[in-house]
Design a protein around this motif. Structure first.
Motif, PDB file in Angstrom:
ATOM      1  N   ASN A  10       0.854  -1.175  -0.043  1.00 10.10           N
ATOM      2  CA  ASN A  10       0.138   0.138  -0.060  1.00 10.10           C
ATOM      3  C   ASN A  10       0.725   1.276   0.013  1.00 10.10           C
ATOM      4  OD1 ASN A  10      -2.332   1.521   0.186  1.00 10.10           O
ATOM      5  ND2 ASN A  10      -1.947   1.738   2.420  1.00 10.10           N
ATOM      6  N   LYS A  11       1.902   1.370   0.818  1.00 11.29           N
ATOM      7  CA  LYS A  11       2.609   2.315   0.807  1.00 11.29           C
ATOM      8  C   LYS A  11       3.559   2.398  -0.546  1.00 11.29           C
ATOM      9  CE  LYS A  11       2.151   4.091   5.207  1.00 11.29           C
ATOM     10  NZ  LYS A  11       1.494   5.477   5.607  1.00 11.29           N
ATOM     11  N   ILE A  12       3.883   1.489  -1.071  1.00 15.16           N
ATOM     12  CA  ILE A  12       4.666   1.548  -2.158  1.00 15.16           C
ATOM     13  C   ILE A  12       3.719   2.384  -3.155  1.00 15.16           C
ATOM     14  CG2 ILE A  12       5.533   0.390  -3.943  1.00 15.16           C
ATOM     15  CD1 ILE A  12       7.041  -1.382  -1.990  1.00 15.16           C
ATOM     16  N   LYS A  51       2.199   6.931  -6.942  1.00 14.66           N
ATOM     17  CA  LYS A  51       1.428   7.987  -7.065  1.00 14.66           C
ATOM     18  C   LYS A  51       1.981   9.368  -6.621  1.00 14.66           C
ATOM     19  CE  LYS A  51      -3.213   9.700  -6.308  1.00 14.66           C
ATOM     20  NZ  LYS A  51      -2.882  11.191  -6.677  1.00 14.66           N
ATOM     21  N   ALA A  52       2.596   9.621  -5.561  1.00 19.10           N
ATOM     22  CA  ALA A  52       3.385  10.732  -5.166  1.00 19.10           C
ATOM     23  C   ALA A  52       4.451  11.288  -6.184  1.00 19.10           C
ATOM     24  CB  ALA A  52       3.650  10.585  -3.756  1.00 19.10           C
ATOM     25  N   ARG A  53       5.102  10.182  -6.725  1.00 20.26           N
ATOM     26  CA  ARG A  53       6.167  10.487  -7.471  1.00 20.26           C
ATOM     27  C   ARG A  53       5.582  10.817  -8.889  1.00 20.26           C
ATOM     28  NH1 ARG A  53      10.407   6.129  -7.896  1.00 20.26           N
ATOM     29  NH2 ARG A  53      11.396   7.751  -9.201  1.00 20.26           N
ATOM     30  N   ALA A  54       4.469  10.177  -9.454  1.00 14.07           N
ATOM     31  CA  ALA A  54       4.043  10.611 -10.598  1.00 14.07           C
ATOM     32  C   ALA A  54       3.252  12.180 -10.561  1.00 14.07           C
ATOM     33  CB  ALA A  54       2.726   9.649 -10.781  1.00 14.07           C
ATOM     34  N   ASP A  55       2.957  12.384  -9.188  1.00 19.98           N
ATOM     35  CA  ASP A  55       2.568  13.900  -9.332  1.00 19.98           C
ATOM     36  C   ASP A  55       3.578  14.700  -8.875  1.00 19.98           C
ATOM     37  OD1 ASP A  55      -0.019  12.613  -9.509  1.00 19.98           O
ATOM     38  OD2 ASP A  55      -0.532  12.517  -7.322  1.00 19.98           O
ATOM     39  N   LYS A  56       4.995  14.365  -9.071  1.00 18.39           N
ATOM     40  CA  LYS A  56       5.782  15.042  -8.790  1.00 18.39           C
ATOM     41  C   LYS A  56       6.048  15.779  -7.155  1.00 18.39           C
ATOM     42  CE  LYS A  56       6.555  16.399 -13.386  1.00 18.39           C
ATOM     43  NZ  LYS A  56       7.322  15.173 -14.160  1.00 18.39           N
ATOM     44  N   ASN A  57       5.561  15.099  -6.381  1.00 16.01           N
ATOM     45  CA  ASN A  57       5.247  15.160  -4.950  1.00 16.01           C
ATOM     46  C   ASN A  57       6.462  14.396  -4.307  1.00 16.01           C
ATOM     47  OD1 ASN A  57       4.915  15.825  -2.206  1.00 16.01           O
ATOM     48  ND2 ASN A  57       2.671  15.363  -2.299  1.00 16.01           N
ATOM     49  N   LEU A 100      13.634  -2.011   3.050  1.00 14.60           N
ATOM     50  CA  LEU A 100      14.393  -1.158   2.025  1.00 14.60           C
ATOM     51  C   LEU A 100      13.518  -1.221   0.536  1.00 14.60           C
ATOM     52  CD1 LEU A 100      17.929  -2.747   2.706  1.00 14.60           C
ATOM     53  CD2 LEU A 100      17.052  -0.509   3.186  1.00 14.60           C
ATOM     54  N   ILE A 101      13.525  -0.153   0.097  1.00 16.96           N
ATOM     55  CA  ILE A 101      12.620   0.005  -1.248  1.00 16.96           C
ATOM     56  C   ILE A 101      13.880   0.520  -2.289  1.00 16.96           C
ATOM     57  CG2 ILE A 101      10.530   0.011  -0.413  1.00 16.96           C
ATOM     58  CD1 ILE A 101      10.644   3.061  -1.261  1.00 16.96           C
ATOM     59  N   GLU A 102      13.843  -0.105  -3.569  1.00 17.99           N
ATOM     60  CA  GLU A 102      14.724   0.323  -4.697  1.00 17.99           C
ATOM     61  C   GLU A 102      13.819   0.611  -5.939  1.00 17.99           C
ATOM     62  OE1 GLU A 102      18.234  -1.964  -7.168  1.00 17.99           O
ATOM     63  OE2 GLU A 102      18.082  -2.323  -4.899  1.00 17.99           O
ATOM     64  N   ASP A 103      14.304   1.742  -6.798  1.00 20.71           N
ATOM     65  CA  ASP A 103      13.686   1.919  -8.014  1.00 20.71           C
ATOM     66  C   ASP A 103      14.647   1.401  -8.957  1.00 20.71           C
ATOM     67  OD1 ASP A 103      11.219   3.127  -6.704  1.00 20.71           O
ATOM     68  OD2 ASP A 103      12.453   4.861  -6.371  1.00 20.71           O
ATOM     69  N   LYS A 104      13.976   0.315  -9.731  1.00 19.83           N
ATOM     70  CA  LYS A 104      14.880  -0.258 -10.748  1.00 19.83           C
ATOM     71  C   LYS A 104      13.974  -0.692 -12.072  1.00 19.83           C
ATOM     72  CE  LYS A 104      18.216  -3.958 -10.826  1.00 19.83           C
ATOM     73  NZ  LYS A 104      18.881  -5.058 -10.163  1.00 19.83           N
ATOM     74  N   ASP A 105      14.478  -0.135 -13.032  1.00 16.78           N
ATOM     75  CA  ASP A 105      13.805  -0.547 -14.319  1.00 16.78           C
ATOM     76  C   ASP A 105      12.573  -0.216 -14.401  1.00 16.78           C
ATOM     77  OD1 ASP A 105      16.188  -1.755 -15.383  1.00 16.78           O
ATOM     78  OD2 ASP A 105      15.607  -3.739 -14.701  1.00 16.78           O
ATOM     79  N   GLY A 106      12.034   1.099 -14.019  1.00 11.60           N
ATOM     80  CA  GLY A 106      10.701   1.472 -13.899  1.00 11.60           C
ATOM     81  C   GLY A 106       9.710   0.892 -12.886  1.00 11.60           C
ATOM     82  N   LYS A 107      10.308  -0.118 -12.094  1.00 10.29           N
ATOM     83  CA  LYS A 107       9.513  -0.831 -10.941  1.00 10.29           C
ATOM     84  C   LYS A 107      10.159  -0.826  -9.459  1.00 10.29           C
ATOM     85  CE  LYS A 107       8.113  -4.765 -13.812  1.00 10.29           C
ATOM     86  NZ  LYS A 107       8.318  -6.296 -14.243  1.00 10.29           N
ATOM     87  N   THR A 108       9.240  -0.667  -8.476  1.00  8.22           N
ATOM     88  CA  THR A 108       9.734  -0.609  -7.293  1.00  8.22           C
ATOM     89  C   THR A 108       9.874  -1.867  -6.507  1.00  8.22           C
ATOM     90  OG1 THR A 108       8.688   1.783  -7.075  1.00  8.22           O
ATOM     91  CG2 THR A 108       9.469   0.580  -5.058  1.00  8.22           C
ATOM     92  N   ILE A 109      10.998  -2.400  -6.129  1.00  7.06           N
ATOM     93  CA  ILE A 109      11.424  -3.779  -5.363  1.00  7.06           C
ATOM     94  C   ILE A 109      11.206  -3.230  -4.030  1.00  7.06           C
ATOM     95  CG2 ILE A 109      11.831  -4.999  -7.463  1.00  7.06           C
ATOM     96  CD1 ILE A 109      14.485  -4.691  -6.433  1.00  7.06           C
ATOM     97  N   TRP A 110      11.084  -4.197  -3.007  1.00  8.68           N
ATOM     98  CA  TRP A 110      11.319  -4.093  -1.849  1.00  8.68           C
ATOM     99  C   TRP A 110      11.806  -5.454  -1.031  1.00  8.68           C
ATOM    100  CZ3 TRP A 110       8.958  -6.905   1.870  1.00  8.68           C
ATOM    101  CH2 TRP A 110       7.916  -7.615   1.503  1.00  8.68           C
ATOM    102  N   LYS A 111      12.629  -5.057   0.140  1.00  8.14           N
ATOM    103  CA  LYS A 111      12.894  -6.357   0.871  1.00  8.14           C
ATOM    104  C   LYS A 111      13.086  -5.894   2.389  1.00  8.14           C
ATOM    105  CE  LYS A 111      17.788  -5.480  -0.260  1.00  8.14           C
ATOM    106  NZ  LYS A 111      18.940  -6.035  -0.795  1.00  8.14           N
ATOM    107  N   PHE A 112      12.993  -6.682   3.102  1.00  9.05           N
ATOM    108  CA  PHE A 112      13.372  -6.437   4.707  1.00  9.05           C
ATOM    109  C   PHE A 112      14.981  -6.496   4.645  1.00  9.05           C
ATOM    110  CE2 PHE A 112       9.313  -8.907   4.743  1.00  9.05           C
ATOM    111  CZ  PHE A 112       8.881  -8.205   5.613  1.00  9.05           C
ATOM    112  N   LYS A 113      15.200  -5.249   5.715  1.00 15.58           N
ATOM    113  CA  LYS A 113      16.713  -5.125   5.925  1.00 15.58           C
ATOM    114  C   LYS A 113      17.197  -5.853   6.994  1.00 15.58           C
ATOM    115  CE  LYS A 113      16.324  -1.058   9.102  1.00 15.58           C
ATOM    116  NZ  LYS A 113      16.807   0.042   9.234  1.00 15.58           N
TER     117      LYS A 113
END
Length: 96
Positions: free
Chosen positions: A53-55, A60-66, A83-96
């Motif tokens: 949900n947060k991702i 959406k915030a990034r698309a709105d330039k917020n 931890l989240i990472e933006d890669k190849d147009g997608k956001t991936i996440w993992k537990f740190k």
């Protein structure tokens, strides 16, 4: 240990096995990968549904330039152990 680690991270499977054996000898890396991932999940203070949900809100915030809101969401997730990472147009996440 540092030299073995460096060699294992750049080396082949045999180098990695030697590093793992050395770690096991001194009592490190005793857990399986699955056990370690479960430990990281338990340590995180957030559900996978809330992460997703947060991702979505961040996308959406990034698309709105917020970008301030997007950064706040990233920081929130980091504080929760994600931890989240933006890669190849997608956001991936993992537990740190």
């Amino acid at each position: 240990m540092h030299k073995l680690y460096d060699k294992a991270s750049k080396g082949n499977d045999e180098d990695k096995q030697i590093f793992n054996s050395a770690c096991n000898f001194i009592g490190l890396l005793q857990e399986t990968k699955e056990e370690w991932l479960n430990h990281k999940k338990r340590k995180a203070d957030i559900s996978e549904a809330e992460i997703e949900n947060k991702i979505e809100l961040r996308i959406k915030a990034r698309a709105d330039k917020n970008y301030k809101e997007a950064d706040n969401i990233r920081d929130y997730l980091l504080d929760k152990g994600v931890l989240i990472e933006d890669k190849d147009g997608k956001t991936i996440w993992k537990f740190k």
